[in-house]
Enzyme design. Structure first.
Site, mmCIF file in Angstrom:
data_model
loop_
_atom_site.group_PDB
_atom_site.id
_atom_site.type_symbol
_atom_site.label_atom_id
_atom_site.label_comp_id
_atom_site.label_asym_id
_atom_site.label_seq_id
_atom_site.Cartn_x
_atom_site.Cartn_y
_atom_site.Cartn_z
ATOM 1 N N LYS A 114 0.801 -1.226 0.000
ATOM 2 C CA LYS A 114 0.000 0.000 0.000
ATOM 3 C C LYS A 114 0.838 1.282 0.000
ATOM 4 O O LYS A 114 0.484 2.260 0.658
ATOM 5 C CB LYS A 114 -0.959 0.000 1.202
ATOM 6 C CG LYS A 114 -1.963 -1.146 1.160
ATOM 7 C CD LYS A 114 -2.905 -1.168 2.320
ATOM 8 C CE LYS A 114 -2.245 -1.697 3.583
ATOM 9 N NZ LYS A 114 -3.201 -2.112 4.613
ATOM 10 N N ASP A 129 -5.560 -6.251 10.245
ATOM 11 C CA ASP A 129 -6.906 -5.651 10.256
ATOM 12 C C ASP A 129 -8.018 -6.660 9.921
ATOM 13 O O ASP A 129 -9.148 -6.531 10.395
ATOM 14 C CB ASP A 129 -6.994 -4.418 9.341
ATOM 15 C CG ASP A 129 -6.481 -4.662 7.932
ATOM 16 O OD1 ASP A 129 -5.945 -5.745 7.672
ATOM 17 O OD2 ASP A 129 -6.612 -3.752 7.082
HETATM 18 C C1 BGC Z 1 -1.924 -6.018 3.496
HETATM 19 C C2 BGC Z 1 -2.790 -6.812 4.446
HETATM 20 C C3 BGC Z 1 -3.971 -5.991 4.873
HETATM 21 C C4 BGC Z 1 -4.700 -5.462 3.668
HETATM 22 C C5 BGC Z 1 -5.896 -4.606 4.030
HETATM 23 C C6 BGC Z 1 -2.743 -5.450 2.359
HETATM 24 O O1 BGC Z 1 -1.959 -4.611 1.582
HETATM 25 O O2 BGC Z 1 -0.902 -6.832 2.959
HETATM 26 O O3 BGC Z 1 -2.049 -7.241 5.564
HETATM 27 O O4 BGC Z 1 -4.802 -6.805 5.643
HETATM 28 O O5 BGC Z 1 -3.825 -4.690 2.887
HETATM 29 O O6 BGC Z 1 -5.547 -3.527 4.797
#
Ligand code: BGC
Length: 478
Positions: free
Chosen positions: A177, A213
């Site tokens: 992200k 999360d």
């Molecule tokens: C992460 C996860 C997370 C998801 C939603 C992804 O980019 O790797 O760990 O649960 O985003 O936030």
């Protein structure tokens, strides 16, 4: 108007309609690859199911694109949990500190503060990031005169791929992200945070649980509805976790007196070894190439909020360049990477059928004026294809998990901006899941602040004592 003029207008009208219709057909062809059908979804489901099996096996766990991380979350809430907790939520461009009170009768009160996580912080050093979090935590507690509390257990929702060996330890395997902070991958995030708390804030508190999360979402919904077995996020990123029987987890090393453990799939990485190449479009490839983590999080880039807006921009740009919208004129904004957010898709699809009021306003704000109804129809169609593909792929993923579970009534807890803000994402999910999975009663439930409350609920379920807990959540979902 004389007869001749009337005829001419009529002919022009029909010709324009014909041209618009031809353009629309071309747009449909252009979007064709985004359209899922049950045949494509079945292939997707089979591959995902095999990868989950590989992720759960000792030998193949490390190499499977679906990692199936153990979370050590085995105490599913009963709804009787009580007490005051603090949570830290880090997962996106904001992070939050929350003070949560759970009460009898599944009542809760929550007091929270959101702090922004700047682009510099997201790309700086890990130490700076954790120092900043510790400072915000201190400010939050000081404002509430809680800074001198001792033995405050702290819950930390950390929404990134983590390898856990206990509830209070987590090694970051990779950032997602848009985060790239150095010095964190390969390290224990709990230690890094505890160190910053001790060093900078002088607070006498430590993280007692760390969770993803999705796990927070599962926990928070299970607290309300004991049939909850799956936690799902479709926000900035995407991911899913579910309750698995311990005898199906080969590398299980948790508490064997309990029958199940929550498994964090980290399904955003699905496709990273080419498993989704058959359904990927040229637009997905561009998004991937231009991202900060090329060839990672393939599925996430097809499904989640951080990327859908950019996919939409690329598709509109292609349509404009091919003279299918805007009379062949390319609006400036479409040339700027990341200029269209996923909210634009939700807005465009929120208009009542055959009206375009919201779409016009939204395009106007982006500097796109003089759009025709034909443009608007095509723009909405493109938006629809992108969001529908996202929802149907997610539904197919859920179907795989639902099939694995030997339960008739299952509730799925969901959170995330894409799910919450899109006008009918929920409906597509429900319809597709029910089409793909027969003979089960499935409920899809919005989690009210899963990231925050889930951390408190997990800490409480773990430690059913009436004391004050502090849960820290680092989450980029807001
Ligand atoms: C992460 C996860 C997370 C998801 C939603 C992804 O980019 O790797 O760990 O649960 O985003 O936030």
């Amino acid at each position: 108007m004389d007869d001749e003029n009337q005829n001419e207008n009529f002919c022009n009208g029909s010709l324009n309609t014909l041209i618009s219709w031809q353009k629309h057909l071309k747009v449909r062809q252009m979007c064709q690859k985004f359209v899922m059908n049950n045949k494509k979804l079945t292939v997707f489901m089979n591959v995902l199911s095999n990868l989950i099996d590989l992720g759960l096996k000792k030998e193949t766990h490390d190499t499977s694109t679906i990692r199936c991380f153990q979370t050590y979350a085995q105490d599913i809430p009963t709804g009787n949990e009580q007490g005051r907790y603090i949570a830290l939520d880090l997962g996106g461009s904001n992070f939050r500190v929350l003070n949560i009170e759970l009460d009898v009768g599944r009542q809760f009160r929550m007091d929270q503060e959101t702090f922004s996580c700047s682009k510099q912080l997201m790309a700086g050093s890990g130490e700076e990031l954790f120092d900043y979090i510790a400072q915000c935590l201190k400010d939050f507690l000081t404002k509430r005169k809680l800074e001198s509390e001792i033995n405050l257990p702290l819950g930390f929702t950390f929404s990134f791929p983590i390898y856990q060996s206990r509830l209070d330890s987590a090694i970051l395997t990779n950032w997602t992200k848009g985060f790239t902070c150095d010095g964190v991958v390969g390290n224990d995030v709990v230690k890094l945070l505890n160190r910053s708390i001790a060093k900078h804030s002088g607070l006498n508190i430590k993280v007692c649980v760390i969770l993803n999360d999705t796990v927070g979402t599962l926990m928070s919904c299970a607290w309300k509805d004991p049939n909850t077995k799956i936690g799902l996020i479709i926000g900035t990123g995407t991911n899913c976790c579910y309750l698995e029987k311990i005898d199906r987890i080969e590398m299980f090393d948790g508490d064997s007196s309990k029958e199940e453990m929550v498994i964090n799939l980290e399904w955003g990485a699905f496709g990273d070894k080419g498993e989704l190449d058959d359904i990927i479009t040229k637009y997905d490839k561009t998004v991937n190439r231009n991202s900060v983590n090329p060839n990672q999080q393939t599925f996430e880039k097809m499904v989640s909020g951080m990327y859908l807006g950019e996919l939409f921009r690329l598709l509109l740009l292609d349509m404009a360049k091919n003279n299918l919208i805007f009379d062949g004129h390319v609006p400036e904004i479409l040339l700027v990477p990341q200029s269209i957010t996923t909210n634009v898709i939700s807005t465009v699809e929120s208009d009542v059928p055959e009206t375009y009021t919201l779409s016009r306003q939204c395009l106007q704000k982006l500097g796109i004026e003089n759009v025709t109804e034909s443009d608007l129809l095509n723009i909405r169609y493109a938006a629809h294809c992108i969001s529908r593909r996202s929802a149907e792929l997610v539904a197919a993923g859920l179907a795989v998990l639902l099939e694995r579970m030997n339960e008739e009534n299952i509730t799925i807890g969901v959170d995330g901006s894409v799910y919450r803000l899109h006008p009918y994402y929920h409906q597509i999910l429900v319809n597709k899941v029910n089409e793909l999975v027969k003979g089960k009663s499935i409920k899809i439930m919005l989690s009210e602040d899963g990231s925050g409350r889930g951390a408190a609920v997990l800490a409480a379920a773990l430690n059913q004592v009436h004391c004050i807990y502090f849960v820290v959540i680092l989450n980029l979902e807001l």
